[in-house]
Design an enzyme around this catalytic site. Structure first.
Site, PDB file in Angstrom:
ATOM      1  N   ARG A   1       5.078 -12.553   9.903  1.00  0.00           N
ATOM      2  CA  ARG A   1       5.511 -11.351   9.760  1.00  0.00           C
ATOM      3  C   ARG A   1       7.176 -11.514  10.279  1.00  0.00           C
ATOM      4  NH1 ARG A   1       2.182  -7.400   8.959  1.00  0.00           N
ATOM      5  NH2 ARG A   1       3.563  -5.581   9.314  1.00  0.00           N
TER       6      ARG A   1
ATOM      7  N   LYS B   1       4.680   0.804   9.342  1.00  0.00           N
ATOM      8  CA  LYS B   1       4.896   2.025   8.544  1.00  0.00           C
ATOM      9  C   LYS B   1       4.140   3.166   9.263  1.00  0.00           C
ATOM     10  CE  LYS B   1       3.477   0.129   4.636  1.00  0.00           C
ATOM     11  NZ  LYS B   1       2.440   0.072   3.473  1.00  0.00           N
TER      12      LYS B   1
ATOM     13  N   GLU C   1       0.741  -1.280  -0.287  1.00  0.00           N
ATOM     14  CA  GLU C   1       0.016   0.014   0.280  1.00  0.00           C
ATOM     15  C   GLU C   1       1.048   1.218   0.010  1.00  0.00           C
ATOM     16  OE1 GLU C   1      -2.789   0.440   3.288  1.00  0.00           O
ATOM     17  OE2 GLU C   1      -3.451   2.162   2.546  1.00  0.00           O
TER      18      GLU C   1
HETATM   19  P1  ATP Z   1       2.596  -2.042   7.926  1.00  0.00           P
HETATM   20  O1  ATP Z   1       2.084  -2.456   9.076  1.00  0.00           O
HETATM   21  O2  ATP Z   1       4.352  -1.742   8.191  1.00  0.00           O
HETATM   22  O3  ATP Z   1       2.180  -0.884   7.266  1.00  0.00           O
HETATM   23  P2  ATP Z   1       1.785  -3.629   6.025  1.00  0.00           P
HETATM   24  O4  ATP Z   1       1.238  -5.214   5.939  1.00  0.00           O
HETATM   25  O5  ATP Z   1       0.506  -2.684   6.272  1.00  0.00           O
HETATM   26  O6  ATP Z   1       2.704  -3.173   6.764  1.00  0.00           O
HETATM   27  P3  ATP Z   1       1.712  -3.292   3.283  1.00  0.00           P
HETATM   28  O7  ATP Z   1       2.165  -2.292   2.241  1.00  0.00           O
HETATM   29  O8  ATP Z   1       0.017  -3.709   3.033  1.00  0.00           O
HETATM   30  O9  ATP Z   1       2.111  -3.131   4.603  1.00  0.00           O
HETATM   31  O10 ATP Z   1       2.464  -4.513   2.698  1.00  0.00           O
HETATM   32  C1  ATP Z   1       2.878  -5.281   1.433  1.00  0.00           C
HETATM   33  C2  ATP Z   1       3.386  -6.625   1.745  1.00  0.00           C
HETATM   34  O11 ATP Z   1       4.558  -6.646   2.659  1.00  0.00           O
HETATM   35  C3  ATP Z   1       2.147  -7.123   2.206  1.00  0.00           C
HETATM   36  O12 ATP Z   1       1.866  -8.550   1.676  1.00  0.00           O
HETATM   37  C4  ATP Z   1       2.476  -7.551   3.655  1.00  0.00           C
HETATM   38  O13 ATP Z   1       1.823  -8.786   4.253  1.00  0.00           O
HETATM   39  C5  ATP Z   1       4.055  -7.611   3.625  1.00  0.00           C
HETATM   40  N1  ATP Z   1       4.592  -7.331   4.791  1.00  0.00           N
HETATM   41  C6  ATP Z   1       4.546  -6.008   5.411  1.00  0.00           C
HETATM   42  N2  ATP Z   1       5.293  -6.066   6.843  1.00  0.00           N
HETATM   43  C7  ATP Z   1       5.772  -7.445   6.786  1.00  0.00           C
HETATM   44  C8  ATP Z   1       6.775  -8.090   7.733  1.00  0.00           C
HETATM   45  N3  ATP Z   1       7.061  -7.404   8.912  1.00  0.00           N
HETATM   46  N4  ATP Z   1       7.358  -8.876   7.360  1.00  0.00           N
HETATM   47  C9  ATP Z   1       6.873  -9.685   6.334  1.00  0.00           C
HETATM   48  N5  ATP Z   1       6.081  -9.181   5.537  1.00  0.00           N
HETATM   49  C10 ATP Z   1       5.454  -7.993   5.546  1.00  0.00           C
HETATM   50 MG    MG Z   2      -1.524  -2.523   4.989  1.00  0.00          MG
END
Ligand code: ATP
Ligand code: MG
Length: 558
Positions: free
Chosen positions: A264, A274, A36
């Site tokens: 994760r 983020k 995102e």
């Molecule tokens: P954040 O909580 O940091 O905003 P998010 O999952 O909301 O992370 P996205 O941009 O939606 O961020 O993530 C893109 C991809 O990266 C998704 O498939 C998510 O599952 C993966 N991802 C995000 N954080 C991690 C992590 N700590 N370990 C492994 N994969 C991750």
């Molecule tokens: Mg997200």
């Protein structure tokens, strides 16, 4: 494509292998990385990138980059740009397969209309608060909305009204009609479209309704022909909804995407959210998203972590089904292993103490050969002259027995040069040591008669007249975690006040003089350093990537 993307066999590969054995996915394996664009990518995303692009490479398939941009209030093109730069830098390519969920807004709308036609979605007028009350809890079933049994015709008309901007934000939503008594709360008639009169960074004001993530994601996967939709564990409860949508819209079970969850990445002393990272940037706690203390990909790059080291790390941690916490020392270990092979050795004195070699001819400079890489050869010249600098902490006036560096009357070897002996300590009026006067053994350099003479300590040094001045930035963890390595709830209060130390006047051997941002060095005995983008030809700036001590290697030998 990056070389080291083959991951050790894991449960995701087992699942894919099984699908292939069962004759599914004849179209070939197709994964996607779906960020995102609401912030910069961090080390957790690196794991997801390596996994998704790595699986595609391994099965001879494809991996798409898809921006999951269904939430216009938090998204921005700055993030879209940085994400592409970071994925490329990590060593992966999506070729022409860069997509946006917003590309599918029209199609997604049509799918929603189709769901209504099939009697599987309805427009609901409950307020957010009422909806929460109707939803029930983990122990209590939910109650059906009074709007649940609207006719298809009425739903179609109201949904069109939502699309046409007839209603205000929050006035109505579109919900999937599933099961209000499901033990899985996600399945209790989830909202799939909401009204938001907000400009979108790509579609502008064309839309005032936006699909929810849980609706947009499986359908975007299906539209792109994704076979395996790999995501993190928090989406496990959403998988039934993922499957329900594809089933309800009639996607073929042999080819339609399958969601697989993995844990994760959590790292000690490291924030991997983020939202929290954005707080650090907006609150001015760091210089920006690419501050070398940040666990963002751009921060790690600026710090001097290499893409190869990050890929290596992601491969070593593997994928698991249970959440766990990885020691950040393991990431640093991977960085050191890479730089140990690939960083040129140079000598730099961070906190200089002047040494005058009284029996060395005045005005003379000689150029001594020094090896630059122990593993792959390569040499350079290091100038030596009558005045040099050594590290302040390499001299002690009242030294304990085990102090093998320089002390009054003691001898040390200067790396790549001569043995010197400390004859006199010069102090200022306040009693601070400002200079040492030493003599040298002229036959003790390489090839000389006493070259083999053993002294206990070897020090790094630079010649005073040719050394280059540099600013050196030393980093420590941004976050002080508790003894379990967990991030405290109030992470702002847990920020390490000493995470940055700036040394204004370090001195470096002149071979580094014209170096540019991104170049790596090992400063002998001091650690790994990388040239910062703040560098100009007049002002060198280095970041310390990592010290030399490897606590992870020690743990492993344990
Ligand atoms: P954040 O909580 O940091 O905003 P998010 O999952 O909301 O992370 P996205 O941009 O939606 O961020 O993530 C893109 C991809 O990266 C998704 O498939 C998510 O599952 C993966 N991802 C995000 N954080 C991690 C992590 N700590 N370990 C492994 N994969 C991750
Ligand atoms: Mg997200």
């Amino acid at each position: 494509m990056a070389e080291n993307t083959t991951l050790a066999s894991n449960f995701i590969q087992n699942a894919i292998d099984e699908d292939l054995r069962n004759g599914k996915y004849k179209q070939g394996i197709h994964t996607r990385f779906p960020p995102e664009p609401n912030g910069y990518l961090h080390v957790g995303h690196a794991k997801s990138i390596c996994l998704n692009f790595g699986l595609a490479a391994q099965y001879g398939g494809l991996c798409n980059l898809r921006f999951d941009d269904t939430n216009p209030t938090k998204e921005d093109v700055e993030y879209v740009d940085s994400i592409q730069e970071d994925v490329k830098w990590l060593g992966f390519t999506w070729d022409e397969r860069k997509f946006y969920a917003s590309d599918y807004f029209e199609q997604l709308y049509e799918y929603a209309v189709e769901l209504i036609r099939r009697g599987k979605a309805y427009v609901c007028d409950l307020t957010a608060e009422e909806m929460r009350a109707y939803r029930g809890t983990l122990t209590e079933p939910g109650r059906e909305s009074p709007y649940r049994n609207r006719t298809v015709a009425e739903n179609l008309e109201l949904f069109l009204g939502m699309k046409n901007g007839v209603f205000a934000d929050g006035e109505r939503v579109l919900r999937a009609k599933i099961d209000m008594s499901s033990p899985n709360i996600t399945m209790r008639d989830p909202v799939i479209y909401r009204i938001s009169h907000t400009s979108h960074h790509r579609t502008g004001d064309v839309w005032c309704i936006y699909p929810m993530y849980d609706f947009a994601h499986p359908l975007s996967d299906a539209i792109e022909g994704i076979t395996h939709s790999v995501c993190t564990l928090e989406f496990e409860d959403h998988r039934p909804l993922y499957d329900w949508l594809l089933e309800s819209l009639g996607f073929d079970v042999e080819t339609r995407p399958r969601q697989i969850e993995f844990a994760r990445l959590n790292l000690t002393n490291t924030i991997t959210s983020k939202r929290k990272l954005r707080q650090l940037v907006e609150g001015g706690y760091v210089r920006g998203w690419d501050d070398p203390r940040m666990p963002t990909i751009s921060g790690m790059r600026r710090r001097g972590y290499t893409a190869a080291a990050i890929r290596d790390f992601c491969e070593r941690i593997g994928v698991a089904k249970g959440n766990s916490l990885v020691d950040v020392a393991m990431l640093e270990h991977c960085v050191r292993e890479d730089l140990n092979q690939n960083a040129a050795r140079v000598m730099a004195v961070l906190r200089p103490l002047r040494v005058v070699i009284t029996n060395y001819p005045e005005g003379q400079t000689e150029h001594l050969l020094a090896e630059s890489y122990p593993s792959k050869g390569g040499q350079r010249y290091v100038p030596f002259s009558r005045e040099i600098y050594i590290e302040q902490e390499d001299f002690m006036e009242e030294a304990p027995k085990k102090f093998f560096r320089l002390k009054p009357g003691g001898e040390v070897r200067l790396k790549h040069a001569y043995i010197i002996k400390c004859e006199e300590v010069v102090k200022d009026a306040q009693g601070n040591i400002i200079e040492l006067r030493c003599t040298y053994d002229p036959d003790s350099k390489m090839g000389g008669a006493t070259a083999g003479r053993k002294v206990k300590g070897t020090l790094h040094w630079v010649a005073a007249d040719t050394a280059v001045k540099a600013e050196v930035r030393l980093y420590d963890f941004l976050l002080q975690t508790d003894e379990n390595g967990e991030t405290p709830a109030d992470f702002i209060a847990a920020l390490n006040p000493n995470s940055l130390e700036v040394i204004e006047n370090a001195l470096i051997e002149p071979s580094v003089c014209w170096t540019a941002a991104g170049t790596h060095y090992q400063f002998l005995r001091e650690g790994y350093f990388c040239v910062d983008p703040d560098t100009t030809p007049e002002h060198l700036v280095f970041n310390r990537v990592a010290g030399l001590r490897d606590s992870w290697a020690k743990v492993k030998k344990g």
